[in-house]
Design a protein around this motif. Structure first.
Motif, short mmCIF file in Angstrom:
data_model
loop_
_atom_site.label_atom_id
_atom_site.label_comp_id
_atom_site.label_asym_id
_atom_site.label_seq_id
_atom_site.Cartn_x
_atom_site.Cartn_y
_atom_site.Cartn_z
N SER A 139 -21.23 1.65 -2.55
CA SER A 139 -20.86 3.04 -2.76
C SER A 139 -19.80 3.18 -3.85
CB SER A 139 -20.33 3.66 -1.46
OG SER A 139 -19.93 4.99 -1.67
N SER A 140 -19.92 4.26 -4.61
CA SER A 140 -18.94 4.54 -5.66
C SER A 140 -17.76 5.36 -5.13
CB SER A 140 -19.62 5.32 -6.79
OG SER A 140 -20.08 6.57 -6.30
N GLN A 141 -17.77 5.72 -3.87
CA GLN A 141 -16.75 6.61 -3.30
C GLN A 141 -15.36 5.98 -3.30
OE1 GLN A 141 -17.13 7.54 0.90
NE2 GLN A 141 -16.47 9.63 0.51
N SER A 142 -14.39 6.76 -3.78
CA SER A 142 -13.01 6.29 -3.80
C SER A 142 -12.13 7.27 -3.04
CB SER A 142 -12.52 6.14 -5.24
OG SER A 142 -12.46 7.41 -5.86
N GLY A 143 -10.99 6.76 -2.60
CA GLY A 143 -10.10 7.60 -1.82
C GLY A 143 -8.64 7.35 -2.11
N HIS A 144 -7.84 8.31 -1.71
CA HIS A 144 -6.39 8.24 -1.83
C HIS A 144 -5.79 8.26 -0.43
CE1 HIS A 144 -7.54 9.54 -5.84
NE2 HIS A 144 -6.35 9.17 -6.24
N VAL A 145 -4.74 7.50 -0.24
CA VAL A 145 -4.08 7.37 1.06
C VAL A 145 -2.68 7.97 0.95
CG1 VAL A 145 -3.30 5.77 2.85
CG2 VAL A 145 -5.33 5.22 1.46
N TYR A 146 -2.37 8.91 1.85
CA TYR A 146 -1.08 9.58 1.83
C TYR A 146 -0.35 9.42 3.15
CZ TYR A 146 -2.57 12.01 -2.39
OH TYR A 146 -3.00 12.30 -3.65
N LEU A 147 0.95 9.21 3.05
CA LEU A 147 1.84 9.28 4.21
C LEU A 147 2.34 10.72 4.29
CD1 LEU A 147 3.57 7.97 6.46
CD2 LEU A 147 5.29 7.50 4.68
N ALA B 157 -12.44 0.91 9.32
CA ALA B 157 -11.89 0.13 8.21
C ALA B 157 -10.86 0.91 7.40
CB ALA B 157 -13.02 -0.36 7.30
N GLN B 158 -11.09 2.20 7.21
CA GLN B 158 -10.15 3.01 6.43
C GLN B 158 -8.80 3.09 7.14
OE1 GLN B 158 -11.40 3.80 3.32
NE2 GLN B 158 -13.03 2.66 4.29
N THR B 159 -8.82 3.30 8.46
CA THR B 159 -7.59 3.38 9.23
C THR B 159 -6.84 2.05 9.20
OG1 THR B 159 -8.49 5.12 10.63
CG2 THR B 159 -6.66 3.84 11.53
N LEU B 160 -7.56 0.96 9.36
CA LEU B 160 -6.93 -0.36 9.31
C LEU B 160 -6.32 -0.64 7.94
CD1 LEU B 160 -9.72 -2.25 11.27
CD2 LEU B 160 -7.42 -1.75 12.11
N ALA B 161 -7.06 -0.32 6.88
CA ALA B 161 -6.55 -0.55 5.52
C ALA B 161 -5.34 0.34 5.23
CB ALA B 161 -7.65 -0.28 4.50
N CYS B 162 -5.38 1.58 5.70
CA CYS B 162 -4.27 2.50 5.45
C CYS B 162 -3.01 2.04 6.16
CB CYS B 162 -4.65 3.91 5.87
SG CYS B 162 -5.92 4.61 4.82
N TYR B 163 -3.16 1.46 7.34
CA TYR B 163 -2.00 0.92 8.03
C TYR B 163 -1.41 -0.24 7.22
CZ TYR B 163 1.12 -0.22 11.83
OH TYR B 163 2.26 -0.44 12.58
N CYS C 244 -14.12 2.91 -0.68
CA CYS C 244 -14.55 2.88 0.72
C CYS C 244 -15.34 1.61 1.02
CB CYS C 244 -15.38 4.13 1.01
SG CYS C 244 -15.90 4.30 2.70
N VAL C 245 -16.46 1.42 0.37
CA VAL C 245 -17.30 0.22 0.50
C VAL C 245 -17.92 -0.07 -0.86
CG1 VAL C 245 -17.85 0.15 2.98
CG2 VAL C 245 -19.07 1.72 1.52
N PRO C 246 -17.17 -0.75 -1.75
CA PRO C 246 -17.63 -0.93 -3.13
C PRO C 246 -18.88 -1.77 -3.29
CG PRO C 246 -15.67 -2.24 -2.73
CD PRO C 246 -15.88 -1.39 -1.51
N GLY C 247 -19.34 -2.40 -2.22
CA GLY C 247 -20.58 -3.17 -2.29
C GLY C 247 -21.81 -2.30 -2.41
#
Length: 161
Positions: free
Chosen positions: A99-107, A147-153, A94-97
């Motif tokens: 946060s340790s949070q990670s995510g998966h993106v699915y269609l 940012a997540q929506t933009l990156a997922c696109y 998400c914001v590695p600067g």
């Protein structure tokens, strides 16, 4: 979520403090049909404005779990949609600067509409279907700034979709 400050030693040998936010994993769903996307809009308190986004979320209580199960849950909760087909588009931080949070993106495709099952803090959420050209316009003109929506696109485009 948990916030911590770690004592660190930099590469030059000097010491410092690094603040870190630990939060459970998340999933983002790109619900696609008829050359368009289902987006949700909600008020985002930290930026004090409403935001159009792909459905996304985390498990409660920083719980970690199966990312596809989480994606299915978020799509149903926020958009009232079920998908026949799921494709993993990618994984990201998400914001590695800070946060340790990670995510998966699915269609998600082969969509079926049903009732939303929103959590209490999502009660003001709105759902909308937008043609692809409109989503791209919203990204260009700043209507979509998440940012997540933009990156997922971007992931979607990289997969030739």
């Amino acid at each position: 979520m948990q916030v911590r400050e770690d004592a660190i030693e930099r590469t030059d040998g000097s010491s410092g403090i690094y603040s870190v936010v630990d939060k459970g994993n998340y999933a983002v769903v790109v619900p696609y049909e008829n050359d368009g996307f289902w987006l949700v809009e909600q008020y985002r308190y930290p930026v004090r404005k409403r935001s159009w986004e792909f459905p996304m979320g985390t498990y409660p209580d920083r719980r970690m779990g199966d990312p596809l199960e989480l994606a299915r849950r978020e799509l149903l909760e926020e958009a009232g949609l079920r998908a026949e087909r799921w494709e993993l588009l990618g994984e990201m931080y998400c914001v590695p600067g800070f946060s340790s949070q990670s995510g998966h993106v699915y269609l998600a495709t082969g969509l079926t509409r049903g009732e939303v099952e929103r959590e209490p803090e999502e009660q003001d959420m709105r759902l909308g279907f937008f043609p692809r050209a409109e989503v791209e316009k919203m990204m260009r003109d700043g209507t979509i700034q998440d940012a997540q929506t933009l990156a997922c696109y971007g992931y979607l485009l990289l997969h030739g979709k």
